[in-house]
Design an enzyme around this catalytic site. Structure first.
Site, PDB file in Angstrom:
ATOM      1  N   GLY A  12       0.797  -1.230   0.145  1.00  0.00           N
ATOM      2  CA  GLY A  12       0.039  -0.035   0.032  1.00  0.00           C
ATOM      3  C   GLY A  12       0.844   1.317  -0.163  1.00  0.00           C
ATOM      4  N   ALA A  14       1.931   3.203   2.462  1.00  0.00           N
ATOM      5  CA  ALA A  14       2.882   3.191   3.405  1.00  0.00           C
ATOM      6  C   ALA A  14       4.098   2.440   2.834  1.00  0.00           C
ATOM      7  CB  ALA A  14       2.601   2.610   4.722  1.00  0.00           C
ATOM      8  N   ASN A  40      -5.769  -1.660  -0.055  1.00  0.00           N
ATOM      9  CA  ASN A  40      -6.718  -0.448   0.533  1.00  0.00           C
ATOM     10  C   ASN A  40      -6.300   0.769   0.015  1.00  0.00           C
ATOM     11  OD1 ASN A  40      -8.413  -2.241   1.719  1.00  0.00           O
ATOM     12  ND2 ASN A  40      -7.556  -1.668   3.984  1.00  0.00           N
ATOM     13  N   SER A  41      -4.943   1.105  -0.236  1.00  0.00           N
ATOM     14  CA  SER A  41      -4.647   2.356  -0.550  1.00  0.00           C
ATOM     15  C   SER A  41      -5.097   2.673  -2.164  1.00  0.00           C
ATOM     16  CB  SER A  41      -3.250   2.787  -0.518  1.00  0.00           C
ATOM     17  OG  SER A  41      -2.616   2.430   0.712  1.00  0.00           O
ATOM     18  N   GLN A  45     -10.786   6.739  -1.540  1.00  0.00           N
ATOM     19  CA  GLN A  45     -11.409   8.128  -2.304  1.00  0.00           C
ATOM     20  C   GLN A  45     -11.215   9.346  -1.738  1.00  0.00           C
ATOM     21  OE1 GLN A  45     -15.717   6.927  -2.270  1.00  0.00           O
ATOM     22  NE2 GLN A  45     -15.264   4.891  -3.572  1.00  0.00           N
ATOM     23  N   GLY A  46     -11.291   9.303  -0.393  1.00  0.00           N
ATOM     24  CA  GLY A  46     -10.851  10.401   0.215  1.00  0.00           C
ATOM     25  C   GLY A  46      -9.369  11.004   0.139  1.00  0.00           C
ATOM     26  N   ARG A 272     -17.120   9.924  12.567  1.00  0.00           N
ATOM     27  CA  ARG A 272     -17.567   8.608  11.873  1.00  0.00           C
ATOM     28  C   ARG A 272     -18.401   7.696  12.802  1.00  0.00           C
ATOM     29  NH1 ARG A 272     -12.530   7.367   7.748  1.00  0.00           N
ATOM     30  NH2 ARG A 272     -13.292   8.863   6.171  1.00  0.00           N
ATOM     31  N   LEU A 370      -3.677   8.650   4.976  1.00  0.00           N
ATOM     32  CA  LEU A 370      -2.776   8.673   3.991  1.00  0.00           C
ATOM     33  C   LEU A 370      -1.620   9.593   4.364  1.00  0.00           C
ATOM     34  CD1 LEU A 370      -5.029   9.196   0.869  1.00  0.00           C
ATOM     35  CD2 LEU A 370      -3.978   7.091   1.497  1.00  0.00           C
TER      36      LEU A 370
END
Length: 521
Positions: A12, A14, A40-41, A45-46, A272, A370
């Site tokens: 990803g 990292a 996942n990276s 979308q964010g 959240r 991120l």
């Protein structure tokens, strides 16, 4: 001088950001369970949160991170993230990363939940993760080694020092990888749950591997559920970014009643955990929840990938309403590290979602993940390169041999996910957690790589990792007799001051064969 050999487990952001910092002075190998595109990276979308505008400040970002984390964050780590994140993002932009800009070339800074200022940098509208991964892969892929389709079984550790890993490939064959430094960048564990935003490969392997190696694990009860997964997604893991609410979308039920108006002062942009529980309560009352996007102009241009997701799932986004439901998204806990990615095991490091620095507290602030990958990749690279490589004796290692024994019994995949959602999901209680714990402990979790039977397989190994990580989550949730952030106990619905900013040293684990994870708070 001989370059240090560094193994990075995971592919990803990292992992690649770290490889970018290391490749000129180290021999870098990335090992990934599937391909470098199954992360996942890439799905993120964010955007990336950083206080880079003239009317923002790292202290505001710091305050928002602490507030979202329910005052459970390590304040030193948060200050480091929000301060160093500014320089890290500016360097990223200067390196040619194609962040979204307006017609005058100014950065388009977005707003997301629990932020008090517009500070979210996006790329491709809602494709920031995809653009980030392309950016780093283009920089380093021809300068590092990549081993795909090998899953790590366990770390090789002797005298509290890690010197490599054992992997298993698609043909159930073992491989040994010896290294000077081993970095776990394996991501989280969202695929343990029935509904999740995570890539199907993100099954919590890193936590199981680290735990069995003797690494300290902490805060595993804090699982963040993203409030807005697409409710009718074909594959069950399509996410509708928080940026949609940042653009003005409202959460409503089938009667068009806004559900967040009296729940939180930030309403639809509340943290959240608050939003996820509000949606869950609506569902428990027999209602369906939708994102009302009718006031967003040119939705398909602003959110192209979300538009495609809707269309692929036969959702008519032009109606102005997108059905949503919460899903497992991010774990705040993980492998305990310091500010430089070091674990309690010499030469074993962790970074990204797999690591727990305390920066996220009890609930991660939107778009800090991120940023975390960038900041701590830089810090870990400096730590690795500051430790001159010197040849040392590597213990004799033999390939694990499969024994002629009875095939191990493992549950159906969907059953584990269903139980985790029911008993260790958005809302928990002692009765459900005990049921979950007892069910998990009915399986033989006390295994090593050499315990794989003749009929054992890579799939068996992955499921044993999943069961172990599920056990770590469940037992941790059972021990925390309060509600805080993403951990909500219906039998202990309030926060208890005795848990407030407990020192990081509080967590000590015992071996799995004792059948209980003892956590000293």
């Amino acid at each position: 001088m001989v370059q240090p050999k560094v193994l990075i487990i995971g592919a990803g952001l990292a992992a690649f950001a770290l490889a970018d910092r290391l490749y000129q002075q180290a021999d870098v190998t990335i090992i990934t369970k599937e391909s470098i595109h199954d992360t996942n990276s890439k799905r993120a979308q964010g955007g990336i949160a950083a206080a880079i505008s003239d009317d923002d400040d790292w202290q505001y970002h710091y305050q928002d991170t602490i507030h979202a984390g329910n005052d459970y964050n390590d304040t030193y780590m948060v200050e480091m993230l929000t301060k160093e994140g500014i320089e890290g993002v500016q360097e990223l932009l200067q390196s040619g990363f194609p962040a979204d800009r307006d017609e005058k070339g100014r950065l388009c800074l977005g707003m997301e939940g629990a932020h008090q200022n517009k500070r979210i940098i996006h790329a491709g509208g809602d494709q920031t993760g995809k653009f980030l991964m392309l950016h780093y892969q283009q920089k380093v892929l021809d300068k590092i080694n990549v081993i795909s389709h090998q899953m790590v079984v366990e770390c090789l550790v002797k005298e509290d020092t890690c010197y490599g890993v054992i992997t298993i490939d698609k043909n159930d064959q073992f491989h040994l990888h010896i290294a000077d430094k081993v970095v776990l960048a394996t991501g989280g564990c969202g695929a343990l749950y029935e509904t999740s935003s995570n890539d199907p490969t993100v099954t919590g392997d890193g936590f199981s591997i680290a735990y069995r190696a003797g690494a300290v694990i902490r805060d595993m009860e804090f699982i963040q559920f993203h409030p807005t997964m697409l409710a009718s997604s074909m594959d069950g893991n399509a996410l509708i970014s928080e940026a949609v609410r940042g653009q003005g979308a409202k959460l409503v039920n089938q009667y068009k009643r806004p559900i967040m108006e009296k729940v939180h002062p930030f309403q639809d942009l509340a943290p959240r955990d608050v939003v996820a529980r509000a949606i869950t309560n609506e569902e428990m009352n027999g209602n369906h929840v939708f994102l009302d996007i009718s006031n967003i102009t040119d939705f398909n241009k602003t959110f192209p990938s979300i538009t495609a997701i809707c269309e692929n799932s036969s959702i008519d986004w032009r109606s102005g309403y997108i059905p949503v439901t919460p899903g497992a998204h991010f774990i705040m806990g993980g492998i305990q590290t310091n500010e430089n990615g070091e674990t309690n095991i010499h030469q074993l490091f962790a970074i990204g979602e797999a690591a727990c620095t305390g920066v996220h507290g009890a609930n991660r602030l939107a778009s800090n993940s991120l940023l975390e990958g960038l900041v701590f990749a830089d810090r870990l690279a400096k730590r690795i390169l500051s430790d001159p490589h010197s040849a040392r004796h590597v213990p004799s290692v033999a390939y694990p041999k499969k024994r002629d024994s009875k095939k191990m019994y493992l549950p159906e995949k969907n059953l584990l996910k269903k139980y985790m959602k029911r008993y260790a999901g958005i809302e928990r209680n002692e009765e459900g957690l005990l049921k979950m714990c007892n069910w998990l402990e009915s399986f033989d979790l006390d295994f090593q790589a050499s315990d794989l039977s003749r009929n054992g397989s890579r799939e068996d190994m992955e499921w044993l990792h999943m069961l172990t990580t599920a056990w770590l989550i469940t037992t941790s949730a059972l021990k925390r007799t309060e509600s805080r952030g993403a951990h909500y106990r219906t039998d202990f619905p309030t926060s208890d001051t005795k848990w407030h900013r407990v020192p990081i040293e509080r967590f000590k684990t015992e071996v799995l064969s004792n059948k209980r994870l003892l956590i000293n708070h």
